[in-house]
Structures are given as structure tokens and as C-alpha cells.
Motif scaffolding. Structure first.
Motif, PDB file in Angstrom:
ATOM      1  N   GLU A   1      39.225  29.590  57.273  1.00  0.00           N
ATOM      2  CA  GLU A   1      39.130  30.568  56.185  1.00  0.00           C
ATOM      3  C   GLU A   1      39.853  31.858  56.550  1.00  0.00           C
ATOM      4  O   GLU A   1      40.551  32.460  55.719  1.00  0.00           O
ATOM      5  CB  GLU A   1      37.653  30.858  55.889  1.00  0.00           C
ATOM      6  CG  GLU A   1      37.441  31.869  54.771  1.00  0.00           C
ATOM      7  CD  GLU A   1      35.973  32.147  54.527  1.00  0.00           C
ATOM      8  OE1 GLU A   1      35.668  33.147  53.855  1.00  0.00           O
ATOM      9  OE2 GLU A   1      35.119  31.363  55.011  1.00  0.00           O
ATOM     10  N   ALA A   2      39.703  32.292  57.806  1.00  0.00           N
ATOM     11  CA  ALA A   2      40.378  33.509  58.257  1.00  0.00           C
ATOM     12  C   ALA A   2      41.891  33.326  58.252  1.00  0.00           C
ATOM     13  O   ALA A   2      42.637  34.242  57.880  1.00  0.00           O
ATOM     14  CB  ALA A   2      39.891  33.899  59.650  1.00  0.00           C
ATOM     15  N   ARG A   3      42.368  32.165  58.654  1.00  0.00           N
ATOM     16  CA  ARG A   3      43.811  31.911  58.643  1.00  0.00           C
ATOM     17  C   ARG A   3      44.358  31.907  57.214  1.00  0.00           C
ATOM     18  O   ARG A   3      45.476  32.393  56.959  1.00  0.00           O
ATOM     19  CB  ARG A   3      44.120  30.584  59.340  1.00  0.00           C
ATOM     20  CG  ARG A   3      43.969  30.650  60.864  1.00  0.00           C
ATOM     21  CD  ARG A   3      44.433  29.375  61.528  1.00  0.00           C
ATOM     22  NE  ARG A   3      44.345  29.459  62.976  1.00  0.00           N
ATOM     23  CZ  ARG A   3      45.254  30.007  63.770  1.00  0.00           C
ATOM     24  NH1 ARG A   3      46.359  30.525  63.235  1.00  0.00           N
ATOM     25  NH2 ARG A   3      45.094  30.027  65.075  1.00  0.00           N
ATOM     26  N   ARG A   4      43.599  31.369  56.289  1.00  0.00           N
ATOM     27  CA  ARG A   4      44.032  31.418  54.881  1.00  0.00           C
ATOM     28  C   ARG A   4      44.107  32.855  54.393  1.00  0.00           C
ATOM     29  O   ARG A   4      45.059  33.233  53.685  1.00  0.00           O
ATOM     30  CB  ARG A   4      43.066  30.619  54.004  1.00  0.00           C
ATOM     31  CG  ARG A   4      43.057  29.121  54.259  1.00  0.00           C
ATOM     32  CD  ARG A   4      42.271  28.391  53.185  1.00  0.00           C
ATOM     33  NE  ARG A   4      41.925  27.048  53.612  1.00  0.00           N
ATOM     34  CZ  ARG A   4      40.747  26.697  54.081  1.00  0.00           C
ATOM     35  NH1 ARG A   4      39.784  27.593  54.168  1.00  0.00           N
ATOM     36  NH2 ARG A   4      40.510  25.447  54.449  1.00  0.00           N
ATOM     37  N   SER A   5      43.121  33.641  54.745  1.00  0.00           N
ATOM     38  CA  SER A   5      43.107  35.047  54.351  1.00  0.00           C
ATOM     39  C   SER A   5      44.290  35.797  54.947  1.00  0.00           C
ATOM     40  O   SER A   5      44.928  36.625  54.274  1.00  0.00           O
ATOM     41  CB  SER A   5      41.798  35.697  54.787  1.00  0.00           C
ATOM     42  OG  SER A   5      41.778  37.078  54.467  1.00  0.00           O
ATOM     43  N   LEU A   6      44.611  35.497  56.212  1.00  0.00           N
ATOM     44  CA  LEU A   6      45.734  36.147  56.874  1.00  0.00           C
ATOM     45  C   LEU A   6      47.049  35.786  56.181  1.00  0.00           C
ATOM     46  O   LEU A   6      47.888  36.659  55.906  1.00  0.00           O
ATOM     47  CB  LEU A   6      45.783  35.724  58.338  1.00  0.00           C
ATOM     48  CG  LEU A   6      46.960  36.240  59.174  1.00  0.00           C
ATOM     49  CD1 LEU A   6      46.985  37.761  59.194  1.00  0.00           C
ATOM     50  CD2 LEU A   6      46.889  35.682  60.593  1.00  0.00           C
ATOM     51  N   THR A   7      47.234  34.505  55.872  1.00  0.00           N
ATOM     52  CA  THR A   7      48.459  34.073  55.193  1.00  0.00           C
ATOM     53  C   THR A   7      48.591  34.720  53.828  1.00  0.00           C
ATOM     54  O   THR A   7      49.667  35.192  53.440  1.00  0.00           O
ATOM     55  CB  THR A   7      48.454  32.543  55.051  1.00  0.00           C
ATOM     56  OG1 THR A   7      48.396  31.942  56.346  1.00  0.00           O
ATOM     57  CG2 THR A   7      49.722  32.072  54.345  1.00  0.00           C
ATOM     58  N   TRP A   8      47.483  34.763  53.092  1.00  0.00           N
ATOM     59  CA  TRP A   8      47.511  35.366  51.752  1.00  0.00           C
ATOM     60  C   TRP A   8      47.871  36.845  51.829  1.00  0.00           C
ATOM     61  O   TRP A   8      48.725  37.335  51.072  1.00  0.00           O
ATOM     62  CB  TRP A   8      46.144  35.203  51.095  1.00  0.00           C
ATOM     63  CG  TRP A   8      46.035  35.934  49.786  1.00  0.00           C
ATOM     64  CD1 TRP A   8      46.462  35.485  48.559  1.00  0.00           C
ATOM     65  CD2 TRP A   8      45.490  37.236  49.583  1.00  0.00           C
ATOM     66  NE1 TRP A   8      46.207  36.442  47.598  1.00  0.00           N
ATOM     67  CE2 TRP A   8      45.616  37.520  48.186  1.00  0.00           C
ATOM     68  CE3 TRP A   8      44.900  38.184  50.421  1.00  0.00           C
ATOM     69  CZ2 TRP A   8      45.181  38.722  47.638  1.00  0.00           C
ATOM     70  CZ3 TRP A   8      44.461  39.374  49.870  1.00  0.00           C
ATOM     71  CH2 TRP A   8      44.592  39.635  48.498  1.00  0.00           C
ATOM     72  N   ALA A   9      47.239  37.585  52.750  1.00  0.00           N
ATOM     73  CA  ALA A   9      47.477  39.022  52.870  1.00  0.00           C
ATOM     74  C   ALA A   9      48.932  39.295  53.260  1.00  0.00           C
ATOM     75  O   ALA A   9      49.572  40.218  52.718  1.00  0.00           O
ATOM     76  CB  ALA A   9      46.530  39.643  53.880  1.00  0.00           C
ATOM     77  N   LEU A  10      49.473  38.522  54.200  1.00  0.00           N
ATOM     78  CA  LEU A  10      50.863  38.721  54.610  1.00  0.00           C
ATOM     79  C   LEU A  10      51.825  38.407  53.459  1.00  0.00           C
ATOM     80  O   LEU A  10      52.834  39.113  53.261  1.00  0.00           O
ATOM     81  CB  LEU A  10      51.192  37.846  55.822  1.00  0.00           C
ATOM     82  CG  LEU A  10      50.523  38.261  57.134  1.00  0.00           C
ATOM     83  CD1 LEU A  10      50.828  37.243  58.230  1.00  0.00           C
ATOM     84  CD2 LEU A  10      50.966  39.652  57.566  1.00  0.00           C
ATOM     85  N   ASN A  11      51.522  37.376  52.693  1.00  0.00           N
ATOM     86  CA  ASN A  11      52.363  37.045  51.536  1.00  0.00           C
ATOM     87  C   ASN A  11      52.339  38.180  50.513  1.00  0.00           C
ATOM     88  O   ASN A  11      53.372  38.521  49.923  1.00  0.00           O
ATOM     89  CB  ASN A  11      51.907  35.744  50.897  1.00  0.00           C
ATOM     90  CG  ASN A  11      52.299  34.520  51.700  1.00  0.00           C
ATOM     91  OD1 ASN A  11      53.227  34.575  52.508  1.00  0.00           O
ATOM     92  ND2 ASN A  11      51.572  33.420  51.526  1.00  0.00           N
ATOM     93  N   GLN A  12      51.149  38.745  50.291  1.00  0.00           N
ATOM     94  CA  GLN A  12      51.036  39.869  49.364  1.00  0.00           C
ATOM     95  C   GLN A  12      51.828  41.070  49.846  1.00  0.00           C
ATOM     96  O   GLN A  12      52.508  41.750  49.070  1.00  0.00           O
ATOM     97  CB  GLN A  12      49.564  40.230  49.161  1.00  0.00           C
ATOM     98  CG  GLN A  12      48.731  39.191  48.463  1.00  0.00           C
ATOM     99  CD  GLN A  12      49.168  38.993  47.028  1.00  0.00           C
ATOM    100  OE1 GLN A  12      49.271  39.927  46.259  1.00  0.00           O
ATOM    101  NE2 GLN A  12      49.446  37.738  46.669  1.00  0.00           N
TER     102      GLN A  12
ATOM    103  N   ALA B   1      41.163  39.423  59.419  1.00  0.00           N
ATOM    104  CA  ALA B   1      41.484  38.004  59.603  1.00  0.00           C
ATOM    105  C   ALA B   1      41.906  37.721  61.040  1.00  0.00           C
ATOM    106  O   ALA B   1      41.482  36.715  61.631  1.00  0.00           O
ATOM    107  CB  ALA B   1      42.594  37.594  58.631  1.00  0.00           C
ATOM    108  N   VAL B   2      42.715  38.595  61.614  1.00  0.00           N
ATOM    109  CA  VAL B   2      43.138  38.393  63.004  1.00  0.00           C
ATOM    110  C   VAL B   2      41.930  38.440  63.931  1.00  0.00           C
ATOM    111  O   VAL B   2      41.799  37.608  64.845  1.00  0.00           O
ATOM    112  CB  VAL B   2      44.185  39.446  63.408  1.00  0.00           C
ATOM    113  CG1 VAL B   2      44.483  39.346  64.910  1.00  0.00           C
ATOM    114  CG2 VAL B   2      45.467  39.262  62.611  1.00  0.00           C
ATOM    115  N   VAL B   3      41.037  39.395  63.713  1.00  0.00           N
ATOM    116  CA  VAL B   3      39.833  39.484  64.543  1.00  0.00           C
ATOM    117  C   VAL B   3      39.025  38.194  64.456  1.00  0.00           C
ATOM    118  O   VAL B   3      38.548  37.669  65.474  1.00  0.00           O
ATOM    119  CB  VAL B   3      38.968  40.690  64.121  1.00  0.00           C
ATOM    120  CG1 VAL B   3      37.599  40.621  64.807  1.00  0.00           C
ATOM    121  CG2 VAL B   3      39.661  41.998  64.479  1.00  0.00           C
TER     122      VAL B   3
END
Length: 354
Positions: free
Chosen positions: A339-350, A320-322
Motif C-alpha cells: 500500500e505504501a509503495r502504491r502511495s509513493l508511485t501515485w504521489a511521484l506521478n502527481q 510512504a518512504v517511511v
């Protein structure tokens, strides 16, 4: 627990290399004719000399040179008088800003394709190395022959469910084959093949992540740097469980990097080897939302809980950062920032909950 990150060397020079491969290449979209106003476009006579040098024949005649648009590297379709076609791949234009891990793309692709051609039966080019000294091109380049086929991204809507299942199963088996190649060290292809790779996968992954975070800082990209560094460092000990460095072309298997025969609906070519590392195969983007058929072909399905799941979350953060940073470097080629920012937020929350 130490939060110290391991920085990769900032040596970004690329070793000159010429590679000529057997096979053909095809991608989505039609090639656009080369224009004289394209920065750094090779002139016709230079291409003619280069092709004759690579093919080692003064009788080869180039009829046409066309620029393929929408790619990071400068890619040209070269038509020869006997009906054959070649692909000429040159570095990006001089004014293209690259991320740190992209600096050695051509060199990496040449070495990985050669390695796969010599050690597997995968549908990749068979490479022959040439010494470019004294040639018409002063920068590194690849010469690849043209692979017939349609990019999966283009043909996917026309595939039946059973045909798509066969394609996915084949991709899974191919990725498994690629991951069977191992190395004594972890990290980028350049560092591993030069003997300077990392001793552990944890060290190599942290180096890869910190590299792209530095790219983000260089462009003042707004992302949660502290949270990323904290959660990755906190869970980083789980990366120590990966003890064997395996070949991981991070972009292999993507819809734009898989060629499918329009008649047989079978996979006929694999592309996308300019971004390859040695580490955990599960870090490859192809595992994101992979189908059941893919995992059947791969022979293994990642766990949905436990250490393997946490590692997948760490890899999701990296990808996501890339994607976010690439959008800021080259917005014309990367348009999935939200979409990448959403994925990054979701992964960090997990990661915050495990």
C-alpha cells in the motif's frame, strides 16, 4: 536549481529521563505476561524499586508486571497493591534496528507530553520529571499511569455514524490545539529544543527526507531514489511558504493512538508523541483521508490545487518512504508495504504533472 540535501546530525544518543503521568492508558489487544526469556525485560525487584522511586514512597507494593506485545518500545503494565496501574516504557530491545528519526523516541515523548500538559487542556498525561541517576535502570524510560479506554482501531466498527463524527470532530479540534504551539526553529524535537533546528521548513523537511532515504540505502531497499530526490527538490521552494514552526506529532490521531470511552463514546486520551517535529501541521498522518468532520473540528481544509496541494504530495512521499523502509527494518510490526509503495508511485506521478 541546487539539489543538495541537508543531512541531520548522526548523533543518536538518548538523554536519560523518567516521567510519571497522571491518567490511564489502554490499547487494543490484551497484555501478555512478561516472560523471563524476553530480551532486556526488567526483573520484578527492579520494577518495584523504580516504582517506589518515582512515587517517592517505600510503601508501594507492585503485585504484577505484564509485557504488552506488538509495540516498538518495551511497554509493561505494572499493577500496584492499592488497585492502581502504571505503564513502564523502556527502549526497544538492544537487537532492534531503528530508523534515524526513531533514535530519541522516549526523550521526545517525555518532552512533548510535558509541553502539552503544561500548555493545553488535552487528555494527555501530566508529566513529572525525575533524576534516574542511582536507580535500577541504566537506560532511559518513561513511567505513565494507566488511561482507561479502548483504542479507536478496536472500537471503530461499533461506533454509529453520528458517534464517529463526534470523535473525528474532536480529533480535529485537538490537532488544531496541538498545532497552536510554536517554536522559533524547524525540525526534530531534539534539534529544535536544543537550539539547533533549521531556519526554514524547506531545509528541515529535506533533512527529514534525506534521513529516511539514508536508512533505506543502509538496508538496500529498492525505491526510486533519484525520482524522489528530483521531484522533492524541484517543488521544494513551495515549502518556503511555511514560515511558522508548529508542533506536529506525526502519529497523533492514528486509530491506535486515540482512546475512546466505551460508555460515552467520547475521546478520552491521546497517545503517540514519540515521533514529533516542528513544521507544517499538514504533514501529520492524521490528515491522510481525513473526514469532513475532522476538518470541521480542525477549522481548515487543505486546498485540492495549488501550492498547498503540492506540499501534501511531498508529505505523502515522505510518509510512504517511511512506511516502506520501516517494513524492511521491522517486518513483524509493519505490514503495509504494498500500500505504501502504491502511495509513493501515485504521489511521484502527481508531482511529475504539476
Amino acid at each position: 536549481m541546487s539539489l543538495k540535501m541537508h543531512l541531520p546530525p548522526l548523533d543518536v544518543s538518548v538523554y536519560p529521563v523518567v516521567t510519571m503521568a497522571h491518567g490511564r492508558y489502554g490499547g487494543s489487544g490484551r497484555p501478555a505476561p512478561t516472560s523471563s526469556n524476553v530480551p532486556n525485560s526488567p526483573d520484578f525487584s527492579s520494577v518495584q524499586k523504580l516504582v517506589r522511586h518515582v512515587l517517592r514512597s517505600s510503601r508501594v507494593t507492585v503485585q504484577q508486571v505484564e509485557r504488552l506485545q506488538g509495540r516498538l518500545h518495551q511497554v509493561y503494565l505494572v499493577r500496584i497493591a492499592d488497585g492502581g496501574m502504571l505503564m513502564l516504557k523502556c527502549p526497544p530491545p538492544f537487537n532492534t534496528r531503528l530508523l534515524r528519526h526513531e533514535q530519541r523516541g522516549i526523550d521526545t515523548e517525555a518532552k512533548i507530553v510535558e509541553l502539552l500538559a503544561a500548555n493545553t487542556q488535552l487528555p494527555v498525561p501530566h508529566c513529572i520529571r525525575h533524576d534516574p541517576q542511582g536507580g535500577s535502570f541504566g537506560s532511559p524510560y518513561l513511567m505513565l499511569s494507566y488511561i482507561p479506554g479502548i483504542a479507536l482501531a478496536e472500537i471503530a466498527p461499533r461506533l454509529s455514524p453520528s458517534e464517529r463524527r463526534v470523535v473525528d470532530h474532536t480529533l480535529g479540534a485537538y490537532v488544531r490545539n496541538i498545532a497552536s504551539l510554536t517554536a522559533p526553529r524547524f525540525g526534530t524535537t531534539h534539534r529544535v529544543l536544543s537550539g539547533t533546528g533549521s531556519a526554514t521548513w524547506r531545509e528541515a523537511f529535506l533533512s527529514l527526507l534525506e534521513s529516511v532515504l539514508r536508512d533505506a540505502e543502509d538496508m538496500l531497499v529498492s525505491i526510486p531514489y533519484d525520482s524522489i530526490r528530483y521531484y522533492v527538490a524541484w517543488h521544494g521552494y513551495l515549502l518556503e511558504e511555511i514560515t511558522q514552526a508548529r508542533l506536529v506529532p506525526l502519529d497523533v490521531g492514528g486509530p491506535e493512538n486515540v482512546l475512546v470511552d466505551d460508555c460515552t463514546r467520547q475521546v478520552c486520551g491521546l497517545l503517540g508523541f514519540s515521533n514529533a517535529i516542528w513544521g507544517d501541521p499538514m504533514m501529520a498522518a492524521v490528515f491522510t483521508n481525513a473526514s469532513e468532520a475532522f476538518y470541521e473540528g480542525y477549522g481548515e481544509c487543505p486546498a485540492r490545487t495549488g501550492p498547498a496541494h503540492v506540499r501534501q504530495l511531498l508529505y505523502s512521499v515522505y510518509r510512504a518512504v517511511v512506511a516502506v523502509v520501516t517494513h524492511h527494518y521491522r517486518p513483524q510490526y509493519a505490514n503495509h508495504e504494498l500500500e505504501a509503495r502504491r502511495s509513493l508511485t501515485w504521489a511521484l506521478n502527481q508531482l511529475s504533472q504539476v
